[in-house]
Design a protein around this motif. Structure first.
Motif, PDB file in Angstrom:
ATOM      1  N   ALA A 162      10.776  39.478   9.243  1.00 33.80           N
ATOM      2  CA  ALA A 162      11.751  39.948   8.258  1.00 33.80           C
ATOM      3  C   ALA A 162      12.111  38.868   7.247  1.00 33.80           C
ATOM      4  O   ALA A 162      12.676  39.160   6.192  1.00 33.80           O
ATOM      5  N   ASN A 163      11.741  37.615   7.573  1.00 35.82           N
ATOM      6  CA  ASN A 163      12.158  36.494   6.721  1.00 35.82           C
ATOM      7  C   ASN A 163      11.008  35.726   6.092  1.00 35.82           C
ATOM      8  O   ASN A 163      11.185  34.606   5.620  1.00 35.82           O
ATOM      9  N   THR A 164       9.818  36.340   6.100  1.00 34.02           N
ATOM     10  CA  THR A 164       8.666  35.735   5.430  1.00 34.02           C
ATOM     11  C   THR A 164       7.685  36.846   5.091  1.00 34.02           C
ATOM     12  O   THR A 164       7.680  37.897   5.757  1.00 34.02           O
ATOM     13  N   VAL A 165       6.867  36.617   4.061  1.00 37.51           N
ATOM     14  CA  VAL A 165       5.791  37.581   3.791  1.00 37.51           C
ATOM     15  C   VAL A 165       4.475  37.101   4.400  1.00 37.51           C
ATOM     16  O   VAL A 165       3.441  37.755   4.244  1.00 37.51           O
ATOM     17  N   LEU A 166       4.499  35.974   5.096  1.00 33.65           N
ATOM     18  CA  LEU A 166       3.308  35.565   5.838  1.00 33.65           C
ATOM     19  C   LEU A 166       3.053  36.566   6.960  1.00 33.65           C
ATOM     20  O   LEU A 166       4.003  37.133   7.515  1.00 33.65           O
ATOM     21  N   PRO A 167       1.778  36.761   7.344  1.00 31.38           N
ATOM     22  CA  PRO A 167       1.526  37.642   8.489  1.00 31.38           C
ATOM     23  C   PRO A 167       2.087  37.038   9.771  1.00 31.38           C
ATOM     24  O   PRO A 167       1.972  35.833   9.998  1.00 31.38           O
ATOM     25  N   VAL A 168       2.724  37.884  10.575  1.00 27.49           N
ATOM     26  CA  VAL A 168       3.288  37.451  11.860  1.00 27.49           C
ATOM     27  C   VAL A 168       2.584  38.206  12.990  1.00 27.49           C
ATOM     28  O   VAL A 168       2.494  39.438  12.965  1.00 27.49           O
ATOM     29  N   ILE A 169       2.082  37.434  13.948  1.00 27.09           N
ATOM     30  CA  ILE A 169       1.430  38.008  15.130  1.00 27.09           C
ATOM     31  C   ILE A 169       2.395  37.870  16.299  1.00 27.09           C
ATOM     32  O   ILE A 169       2.882  36.773  16.587  1.00 27.09           O
ATOM     33  N   GLY A 170       2.681  38.973  16.966  1.00 27.25           N
ATOM     34  CA  GLY A 170       3.627  38.948  18.081  1.00 27.25           C
ATOM     35  C   GLY A 170       2.911  38.963  19.420  1.00 27.25           C
ATOM     36  O   GLY A 170       1.965  39.731  19.616  1.00 27.25           O
ATOM     37  N   ILE A 171       3.362  38.098  20.324  1.00 27.11           N
ATOM     38  CA  ILE A 171       2.869  38.118  21.711  1.00 27.11           C
ATOM     39  C   ILE A 171       4.037  38.546  22.609  1.00 27.11           C
ATOM     40  O   ILE A 171       4.992  37.785  22.789  1.00 27.11           O
ATOM     41  N   PRO A 172       3.968  39.739  23.174  1.00 24.53           N
ATOM     42  CA  PRO A 172       4.995  40.125  24.152  1.00 24.53           C
ATOM     43  C   PRO A 172       4.714  39.419  25.479  1.00 24.53           C
ATOM     44  O   PRO A 172       3.593  39.489  25.983  1.00 24.53           O
ATOM     45  N   CYS A 173       5.713  38.732  26.016  1.00 22.71           N
ATOM     46  CA  CYS A 173       5.496  37.963  27.254  1.00 22.71           C
ATOM     47  C   CYS A 173       6.072  38.714  28.456  1.00 22.71           C
ATOM     48  O   CYS A 173       7.116  39.362  28.348  1.00 22.71           O
ATOM     49  N   THR A 174       5.407  38.578  29.587  1.00 26.09           N
ATOM     50  CA  THR A 174       5.908  39.229  30.811  1.00 26.09           C
ATOM     51  C   THR A 174       7.208  38.567  31.275  1.00 26.09           C
ATOM     52  O   THR A 174       7.425  37.379  31.057  1.00 26.09           O
ATOM     53  N   SER A 175       8.045  39.361  31.901  1.00 28.97           N
ATOM     54  CA  SER A 175       9.229  38.815  32.564  1.00 28.97           C
ATOM     55  C   SER A 175       9.288  39.420  33.964  1.00 28.97           C
ATOM     56  O   SER A 175       8.456  40.253  34.302  1.00 28.97           O
ATOM     57  N   LYS A 176      10.275  39.014  34.746  1.00 30.67           N
ATOM     58  CA  LYS A 176      10.292  39.403  36.164  1.00 30.67           C
ATOM     59  C   LYS A 176      10.532  40.903  36.376  1.00 30.67           C
ATOM     60  O   LYS A 176       9.998  41.504  37.289  1.00 30.67           O
ATOM     61  N   THR A 177      11.330  41.519  35.510  1.00 34.99           N
ATOM     62  CA  THR A 177      11.792  42.868  35.838  1.00 34.99           C
ATOM     63  C   THR A 177      10.884  44.012  35.362  1.00 34.99           C
ATOM     64  O   THR A 177      10.610  44.931  36.109  1.00 34.99           O
ATOM     65  N   LEU A 178      10.416  43.994  34.131  1.00 35.66           N
ATOM     66  CA  LEU A 178       9.716  45.167  33.577  1.00 35.66           C
ATOM     67  C   LEU A 178       8.259  44.886  33.207  1.00 35.66           C
ATOM     68  O   LEU A 178       7.656  45.628  32.422  1.00 35.66           O
ATOM     69  N   MET A 187       6.719  45.266  29.573  1.00 34.98           N
ATOM     70  CA  MET A 187       6.824  46.495  28.775  1.00 34.98           C
ATOM     71  C   MET A 187       8.013  46.434  27.822  1.00 34.98           C
ATOM     72  O   MET A 187       7.961  46.965  26.711  1.00 34.98           O
ATOM     73  N   ASP A 188       9.103  45.788  28.287  1.00 30.48           N
ATOM     74  CA  ASP A 188      10.279  45.620  27.424  1.00 30.48           C
ATOM     75  C   ASP A 188       9.916  44.823  26.167  1.00 30.48           C
ATOM     76  O   ASP A 188      10.208  45.215  25.036  1.00 30.48           O
ATOM     77  N   ALA A 189       9.203  43.711  26.381  1.00 30.78           N
ATOM     78  CA  ALA A 189       8.819  42.855  25.251  1.00 30.78           C
ATOM     79  C   ALA A 189       7.783  43.536  24.364  1.00 30.78           C
ATOM     80  O   ALA A 189       7.814  43.403  23.133  1.00 30.78           O
ATOM     81  N   LEU A 190       6.860  44.274  24.992  1.00 30.26           N
ATOM     82  CA  LEU A 190       5.826  44.972  24.205  1.00 30.26           C
ATOM     83  C   LEU A 190       6.474  45.953  23.225  1.00 30.26           C
ATOM     84  O   LEU A 190       6.190  45.928  22.028  1.00 30.26           O
ATOM     85  N   LEU A 191       7.380  46.772  23.733  1.00 31.17           N
ATOM     86  CA  LEU A 191       8.006  47.780  22.861  1.00 31.17           C
ATOM     87  C   LEU A 191       8.910  47.122  21.822  1.00 31.17           C
ATOM     88  O   LEU A 191       8.947  47.531  20.669  1.00 31.17           O
ATOM     89  N   SER A 192       9.623  46.065  22.234  1.00 29.40           N
ATOM     90  CA  SER A 192      10.505  45.368  21.279  1.00 29.40           C
ATOM     91  C   SER A 192       9.700  44.718  20.156  1.00 29.40           C
ATOM     92  O   SER A 192      10.163  44.611  19.029  1.00 29.40           O
ATOM     93  N   THR A 193       8.493  44.275  20.476  1.00 31.54           N
ATOM     94  CA  THR A 193       7.683  43.566  19.476  1.00 31.54           C
ATOM     95  C   THR A 193       6.903  44.528  18.589  1.00 31.54           C
ATOM     96  O   THR A 193       6.799  44.334  17.376  1.00 31.54           O
ATOM     97  N   VAL A 194       6.359  45.573  19.195  1.00 33.70           N
ATOM     98  CA  VAL A 194       5.419  46.422  18.450  1.00 33.70           C
ATOM     99  C   VAL A 194       6.116  47.498  17.617  1.00 33.70           C
ATOM    100  O   VAL A 194       5.609  47.914  16.579  1.00 33.70           O
ATOM    101  N   GLN A 195       7.304  47.942  18.046  1.00 39.58           N
ATOM    102  CA  GLN A 195       7.936  49.104  17.393  1.00 39.58           C
ATOM    103  C   GLN A 195       8.762  48.687  16.176  1.00 39.58           C
ATOM    104  O   GLN A 195       9.964  48.954  16.111  1.00 39.58           O
ATOM    105  N   MET A 196       8.086  48.083  15.215  1.00 43.30           N
ATOM    106  CA  MET A 196       8.782  47.612  14.016  1.00 43.30           C
ATOM    107  C   MET A 196       8.974  48.739  13.016  1.00 43.30           C
ATOM    108  O   MET A 196       8.150  49.642  12.915  1.00 43.30           O
ATOM    109  N   PRO A 197      10.050  48.704  12.249  1.00 46.58           N
ATOM    110  CA  PRO A 197      10.264  49.742  11.240  1.00 46.58           C
ATOM    111  C   PRO A 197       9.293  49.562  10.065  1.00 46.58           C
ATOM    112  O   PRO A 197       8.851  48.435   9.802  1.00 46.58           O
TER     113      PRO A 197
END
Ligand code: RP5
Length: 175
Positions: A86-102, A105-115
């Motif tokens: 949201a703060n640069t026009v450079l391309p941003v690649i997101g890596i969703p990282c695993t955590s203990k609970t989910l 999947m939590d990080a995947l959806l938070s990263t990929v579901q951009m407006p």
């Protein structure tokens, strides 16, 4: 190691940002790949939640600071890649990282579901190596040396698979 000598323009850097040092075991795969590739990169820990000012500042000055692409890794409610995007026009690649609970999947959806309007090129959960390769592919659009390096790597990968095919088909095929 592939040294780059570019005429008429400096090669852009890759900026790796992770939300916490606990993401480092995932990010090490990207770091290792980039160390082999010879592309210039930096690594920082900036959190969208815990150090929002530093994260914003990094994104806002990234282009002027010589970056060509940003890799952002975070787990849980992973807003880092989106906030940087949201703060640069450079391309941003997101890596969703695993955590203990989910299981990431939590990080995947938070990263990929951009407006619409603020894309984040999201790789697989913990897909740090692909993030690094994709970052190199983005730089390769305007850098023939990086493009050559990527082409050579694909050739070597194919070679390895065909060698394994030869071994396995020889051992297990009945005729
Ligand atoms: C995210 O929260 C980080 O990217 C990390 O994946 C997760 C947990 O952070 P720590 O509590 O381990 O620092 O912001």
């Amino acid at each position: 190691m592939y040294p780059f000598f570019v005429c008429g323009g400096k090669v852009k850097k890759i900026g790796i940002v992770m939300g916490s040092d606990s993401d480092l075991p995932v990010i090490e795969k990207a770091i290792h790949y980039l160390q082999q590739s010879g592309v210039e990169f930096t690594v920082n820990v900036f959190s969208a939640h815990r150090t929002p000012d530093e994260a914003l500042s990094f994104a806002r000055h990234a282009k002027d600071n010589g970056y060509g692409v940003i890799i952002a890794a975070a787990g849980m409610a992973a807003h880092l890649a989106g906030v940087l995007a949201a703060n640069t026009v450079l391309p941003v690649i997101g890596i969703p990282c695993t955590s203990k609970t989910l299981d990431g999947m939590d990080a995947l959806l938070s990263t990929v579901q951009m407006p619409p309007g603020i894309p984040v090129a999201t790789v697989a959960i913990d897909g740090a190596k692909n993030a690094a390769i994709l970052a190199c592919q983005i730089l390769a659009v305007s850098d023939e040396h990086i493009a050559q390096m990527l082409t050579e790597q694909r050739r070597a990968d194919s070679h390895n698979v065909l060698a394994k095919n030869m071994t396995i088909s020889t051992i297990y095929s009945t005729k």
